[in-house]
Write an enzyme that holds these catalytic residues in place. Structure first.
Site, PDB file in Angstrom:
ATOM      1  CD  GLU A  80      -3.128   0.877   2.190  1.00  0.00           C
ATOM      2  OE1 GLU A  80      -4.013   1.738   2.278  1.00  0.00           O
ATOM      3  OE2 GLU A  80      -3.144  -0.620   2.681  1.00  0.00           O
ATOM      4  CG  ASP A  98      -3.968   8.209   7.210  1.00  0.00           C
ATOM      5  OD1 ASP A  98      -4.948   8.144   6.327  1.00  0.00           O
ATOM      6  OD2 ASP A  98      -3.346   6.986   7.345  1.00  0.00           O
ATOM      7  CD  GLU A 123      -4.112   0.177   9.309  1.00  0.00           C
ATOM      8  OE1 GLU A 123      -4.745   0.553   8.057  1.00  0.00           O
ATOM      9  OE2 GLU A 123      -3.487  -0.850   9.154  1.00  0.00           O
ATOM     10  CG  HIS A 140      -1.201   3.337  10.108  1.00  0.00           C
ATOM     11  ND1 HIS A 140      -0.835   2.363   9.485  1.00  0.00           N
ATOM     12  CD2 HIS A 140      -2.163   3.819   9.046  1.00  0.00           C
ATOM     13  CE1 HIS A 140      -1.417   1.994   8.288  1.00  0.00           C
ATOM     14  NE2 HIS A 140      -2.297   2.967   8.232  1.00  0.00           N
TER      15      HIS A 140
END
Length: 840
Positions: A444, A451, A721, A742
Site C-alpha cells: 500500500e 491521515d 493502525e 501508522h
C-alpha cells in the site's frame, strides 16, 4: 528569505538591509524600516538559470543601532526552463520478459573527455523510475529513491549535485543504476492483481552534466543515444517485494574511464518531457540512522531472526564473507507471533532481499531500490557464525526517510508517555518517505489524505515538514483537477472498486483546506495559502453543491470515524458516530478555515461569502444534530462531541455541556479511547478546552485496550493502525488491514506539546507564543522545545507539592504570553523567564 537572530533579552529589530552580490556587483535594498524577518520577498531581479548570488543582511535595533553584517549565504538557481535541458531519457534497448516481476534493471554509462582545468561542475538528474549515479567510480550524493514519487507527467523532480570534486581534466566516465521504483514497479492494493507501469513502461535516466572551465568556457555531457546500457548485478527490485542481487554479475570499473564496454549495447532513447522537470521543495530521502540488533532469536521452527528493537522504515546492510554462489536471504516483518515472524499483515508485499556472494573476501551490501517497514529480520543462508558477526556489527538496520530537520522535542516525568511520544516520532520517520504514507510495510504505502490531515500539526512540530508537505499538496491539486474531487490518496493509482472511481469524502478531502492552513499557522507561509487556494476553494464549493440548500452533507459514500475501536475488524467504517454528522461538521470547519485563508491572501469578497456559508452550515448542524433539551448530540459518542466543540459548532454554554457529557462518556468507558481517525486529534483538546482536563489526562494515561498506553505496554515502538492491532490475548488483529506503523492515532502528541508541556503559536510562524502548561494526571514535570522560524522556544515545568516552577525561553524577534495556573497572564519579550506559582 528568512533570518534568525540571537541577541540580548528584549532586543527587537526595527529595520533591515539586504545586500545581494552577483557577477561581483552588489545590490542593496538600503535600510528598510520593518520588523519582518520571515519569508521576506527577494528584493531584486530574479536569478536566471544556473546563476549564483551571495546574500547577507544587517539589522537595526529599536534604538537605531546597526548590527554587523551577517555571514553571506550562497544561493544558486537550477534549470528553470524546459529549454535549459538537452538531456534525453535513456535506458536499455533489449526486450524484456512478459512477466513484469522478472524485468531486470540495467546500468547505463558514458565516457567523455574534459580538456581544460575545471572551475565548477553541476550534475542535474532525474529518471523514469529511481536512480543512483556514479562519476569516475565514486557515488554521487547520498540520496535514496530519487526522484521520489510525484504526478510524474506534471511534476518530475530533478536534483542538482555539486560534482566539481569528482570530475577531472582528461578522461572521465559517468554511470547510472536504475530501478523500477514507483514509476513502473508494482503499486497499490487492488484485488484485481498487481499494478505495474502506472506511469510508463520505460526505465530511463535523464542526466545533464555541465562543466565550467577556469577560462570561462563550458561543456555539457547529457544522456543521449551515445550512451551504453548493460546488465548489472540487480536481478530484480521492487519497493514492496525487495531486491535480488547477484554479486557475481558485478562489473568492476563500469563507472570509470577505460572500462571495456564491448558487451554493452547502445542505449535506447525514450521521450522526455522537459516541461515537467521541477526542482524539489523538500529534502530527499537519506539514511539518517543505523540500528544494531538487540537480540538474536532462534524460532520454534529453527529459523534465525534478528530483533532490531525498533520498528522502522529502511533496509538491512550486511558485511558477509563466504564461498562464491552462497545466497543470503533476508525477510522482514513488524512483529512475531508464536515465536515466528508474522507476515500476513504484509499482504502481497514479499519484503524479501536476496544476495548472492561473489566469493572474494568480505562483501558489504545493502539494497538500493527498495524499502521495508520492519523490526525483525529472518536471515537464511548466512555463511559464517551469525552470533559472532552480529556482535561485530556486520548486520545493521539502516533507517531511511525524507531528511527533514528535527525541530521538536518533548519529555516528562512519565516514562510511558515519553515512550508514546517516541513512538509518534518513529511512525512519522517511517512514513515520511517522499510522500506522507499510511504504513511502510505492506502493499500500500500511499499518501492517504485523511491521515496527514489529522497529523499535520504534530508533524509540523516534530520536523520542518514545510517543503515536504507543500510539495505533496501541489500533487494533490493536480490530481484533484483530474479526478474532479480530492482523492483519498495522492498520487492516485488504481486502488480497487472501493476507491475507483474517486468519490468525495469528508476528513480525507478536507486536507485541501486544513493542511495548507496548518503550514501557514506553524511556518508563517502565506504563500502556500495562495498556491493552494483554488484547490481549497474547489473542495468547499464541491461539498456545498453536494449538501444542497439545507447545508447538510448527509448523502453519499463516507468513511466517517474510520477505525473507531468499536468497529468490527472487517468493517472499519462502522463507527459510533454518524458518518454524516462527521461530514457536516467538517464541511462547516473547512468552510470557516477557507474564509480565514481568503482573508489572509486579500480576497475580501470570498472571505465574506465563505464566512456566511460557514455560519449557515453551523446552524444546520446544530438544528440537525444537537438536542437542546438533553444537551446532547444525536450521536452520543466521543468523536461527535469532539468535532462539535473543536470546530466551534456550539455556543459556549452548549460547548461546556458537551464537554461535560464527553467526560461522562470517558468515565463510562473506563477512560478508554472511543474515537477513530476523525476524532483522535480533537478529543483531548475538546476535553481540556471545556474544563474537563482531568478526563483528558485519564484518557492519556489509561493502559487498558483501547488506549495509547496499551500500545506501549504491548511493546509497541511505533503507533499502530488499529487500537488493537495486537489484541489483549497476544494475537494479531485478524483484519486484513492491520499495521503496526501508522501515525494518525499519534496525533495526540500535538495536544501533549501544547497542553501538557504548554507551548503553542498564537500567530503565524510563532511570531507570538503562548506558554500555558496545564499539569494533570500524575505528572510532576514536563518540557518541550521547538525550533521555530525565529529560533528555539522552550518550556520546562516542575511540580513539587503545590509549587509549580516554570522556565520559558522566548526567541529573539518574538513575544510570548505566559499563562500559568495560579498567576495572572502576562507578556514577556525575548530571553529566559522563570516563575513560580501555587496550584491547588
Amino acid at each position: 528569505m528568512s533570518w534568525k537572530t540571537v541577541a540580548a533579552p528584549g532586543w527587537t529589530q526595527s529595520a533591515y538591509e539586504i545586500e545581494i552580490t552577483r557577477d561581483r556587483a552588489a545590490e542593496s535594498t538600503g535600510r528598510i524600516e520593518s520588523a519582518e524577518q520571515l519569508l521576506v520577498a527577494w528584493p531584486v531581479e530574479p536569478l536566471a538559470s544556473r546563476e549564483q548570488a551571495s546574500v547577507r543582511v544587517r539589522l537595526w535595533n529599536a534604538a537605531g543601532e546597526p548590527t554587523a553584517w551577517s555571514a553571506s549565504a550562497v544561493v544558486e538557481a537550477g534549470l528553470l526552463a524546459p529549454g535549459d535541458w538537452s538531456a534525453e531519457a535513456i535506458g536499455a534497448d533489449w526486450a524484456e520478459p512478459e512477466d513484469k516481476d522478472l524485468r531486470r534493471p540495467p546500468l547505463v554509462r558514458h565516457e567523455f573527455n574534459l580538456d581544460k582545468p575545471i572551475a565548477k561542475a553541476r550534475l542535474y538528474a532525474s529518471a523514469h523510475g529511481v536512480y543512483e549515479l556514479e562519476l569516475n567510480g565514486e557515488r554521487v550524493g547520498v540520496d535514496a529513491l530519487n526522484p521520489g514519487w510525484t504526478v510524474y507527467d506534471a511534476r518530475l523532480r530533478y536534483h542538482t549535485y555539486d560534482v566539481t570534486a569528482l570530475v577531472m581534466e582528461g578522461a572521465n566516465a559517468i554511470g547510472g543504476w536504475l530501478g523500477d521504483g514507483w514509476y513502473r514497479g508494482r503499486l497499490g492494493f487492488s484485488h484485481h492483481g498487481p499494478n505495474h507501469d502506472c506511469y510508463g513502461s520505460d526505465l530511463s535516466l535523464i542526466a545533464q552534466l555541465e562543466v565550467e572551465f577556469e577560462d570561462g568556457t563550458t561543456a555539457t555531457v547529457a544522456t543521449d543515444g551515445a550512451w551504453k546500457a548493460g546488465v548489472g548485478p540487480i536481478v530484480k527490485s521492487g519497493l514492496y517485494d525487495g531486491e535480488t542481487y547477484d554479486a557475481r554479475d558485478e562489473q568492476d570499473g563500469w563507472s570509470s574511464a577505460g572500462f571495456d564496454e564491448s558487451r554493452w549495447t547502445a542505449a535506447a532513447v525514450h521521450p522526455a518531457n522537459h516541461a515537467s522537470l521541477i526542482a524539489p521543495e523538500g529534502p530527499p530521502v537519506r539514511c539518517t540512522d543505523d540500528i544494531v540488533p538487540v537480540e538474536l532469536l532462534r524460532t520454534p521452527s529453527g529459523r534465525t531472526v534478528l530483533d532490531f528493537g525498533q520498528n522502522f522504515a529502511g533496509r538491512v546492510r550486511i558485511d558477509v564473507e563466504g564461498e562464491r554462489g552462497t545466497t543470503v536471504t533476508i525477510r522482514t516483518a513488524e512483529v512475531v507471533e508464536d515465536g515466528e515472524i508474522y507476515t500476513r499483515t504484509l499482504r502481497g508485499a514479499k519484503s524479501t532481499d536476496v544476495y548472492t556472494l561473489r566469493g572474494d573476501g568480505r562483501e558489504v551490501w545493502e539494497p538500493r531500490f527498495t524499502i521495508h517497514g520492519f523490526r525483525y529480520a529472518d536471515v537464511e543462508g548466512w555463511p559464517g557464525n551469525i552470533e559472532t558477526d552480529v556482535a561485530a556489527g556486520r548486520i545493521v538496520g539502516r533507517v531511511y526517510h525524507s531528511d527533514m530537520e528535527r525541530t521538536g522535542w518533548f519529555d516528562s516525568s512519565n516514562p510511558l508517555v515519553n515512550r508514546l511520544h517516541e513512538n509518534v516520532l518513529w511512525s512519522m520517520r517511517s512514513n515520511f518517505v517522499d510522500v506522507p504514507t499510511d504504513c511502510p510495510q505492506r502493499d500500500e504505502r500511499l499518501g492517504w489524505t485523511g491521515d496527514i490531515q489529522v497529523f499535520a500539526p504534530t508533524a509540523s512540530f516534530l520536523f520542518d515538514a514545510s517543503g515536504f508537505l507543500s510539495s505533496w499538496l501541489k500533487d494533490l491539486a493536480v490530481e484533484q483537477k483530474r479526478a474532479g474531487t480530492v482523492p483519498w490518496y495522492v498520487p492516485v493509482i488504481p486502488g480497487g472498486p472501493m476507491w475507483t472511481p474517486i468519490r468525495p469524502g469528508a476528513v480525507w478531502g478536507d486536507v485541501a483546506v486544513l493542511c495548507p492552513w496548518t503550514l501557514y499557522e506553524r511556518f508563517g507561509d502565506d504563500g502556500v495559502l495562495a498556491e493552494q487556494y483554488e484547490s481549497a476553494k474547489a473542495w468547499v464549493d464541491q461539498v456545498n453543491s453536494l449538501a444542497g440548500p439545507d447545508h447538510l452533507w448527509n448523502e453519499g459514500f463516507q468513511l466517517g470515524d474510520w477505525l473507531d475501536p468499536a468497529a468490527p475488524p472487517d468493517d472499519p467504517a462502522d463507527a459510533r458516530t454518524d458518518k454524516y454528522l462527521v461530514a457536516t461538521a467538517y464541511f462547516a470547519w473547512s468552510t470557516a478555515r477557507l474564509a480565514d485563508t481568503a482573508e489572509v491572501i486579500g480576497k475580501a469578497d470570498d472571505a465574506r461569502h465563505y464566512r456566511e456559508l460557514a455560519g449557515a452550515v453551523r446552524d444546520a448542524f446544530v438544528k440537525e444534530y444537537w438536542l437542546p433539551e438533553a444537551s446532547r448530540l444525536t450521536s452520543d459518542a466521543q468523536t461527535a462531541y469532539a468535532l462539535a466543540i473543536q470546530f466551534k459548532l456550539l455556543d459556549r454554554q452548549d460547548a461546556l455541556a458537551a464537554g461535560e457529557r464527553m467526560a461522562e462518556l470517558v468515565a463510562e468507558d473506563h477512560n478508554r479511547i472511543a474515537t477513530g481517525f476523525a476524532g483522535v486529534n480533537l478529543v483531548s483538546d475538546a476535553l481540556s478546552s471545556t474544563g474537563q482536563s482531568d478526563a483528558a489526562y485519564d484518557l492519556l494515561l489509561e493502559r487498558e485496550c483501547p488506549s495509547w498506553l496499551y500500545m506501549v505496554d504491548q511493546g509497541a515502538t511505533t503507533i499502530w493502525e488499529r487500537w488493537d492491532s495486537r489484541m489483549p490475548d497476544g494475537n494479531v488483529n485478524p483484519g486484513r488491514m492491520t499495521s503496526f506503523n501508522h501515525y494518525a492515532l499519534g496525533s495526540v502528541a500535538d495536544w501533549m506539546h501544547r497542553v501538557v508541556a504548554g507551548i503553542e503559536p498564537t500567530s503565524p510562524g510563532y511570531r507570538t507564543i503562548r506558554f500555558a502548561p496545564r499539569p494533570g494526571g500524575d505528572f510532576t514535570s514536563a518540557s518541550a522545545a521547538h525550533e521555530t522560524p525565529y529560533g528555539r522556544a522552550s518550556i520546562a515545568w516542575t511540580l513539587d507539592g503545590e509549587t509549580l516552577s516554570v522556565t520559558v525561553d522566548v526567541p529573539t524577534g518574538t513575544t510570548a504570553v505566559v499563562d500559568v495556573p495560579g498567576l495572572k497572564v502576562y507578556t514577556v519579550e525575548s530571553g529566559r523567564h522563570e516563575t513560580t506559582s501555587v496550584v491547588r
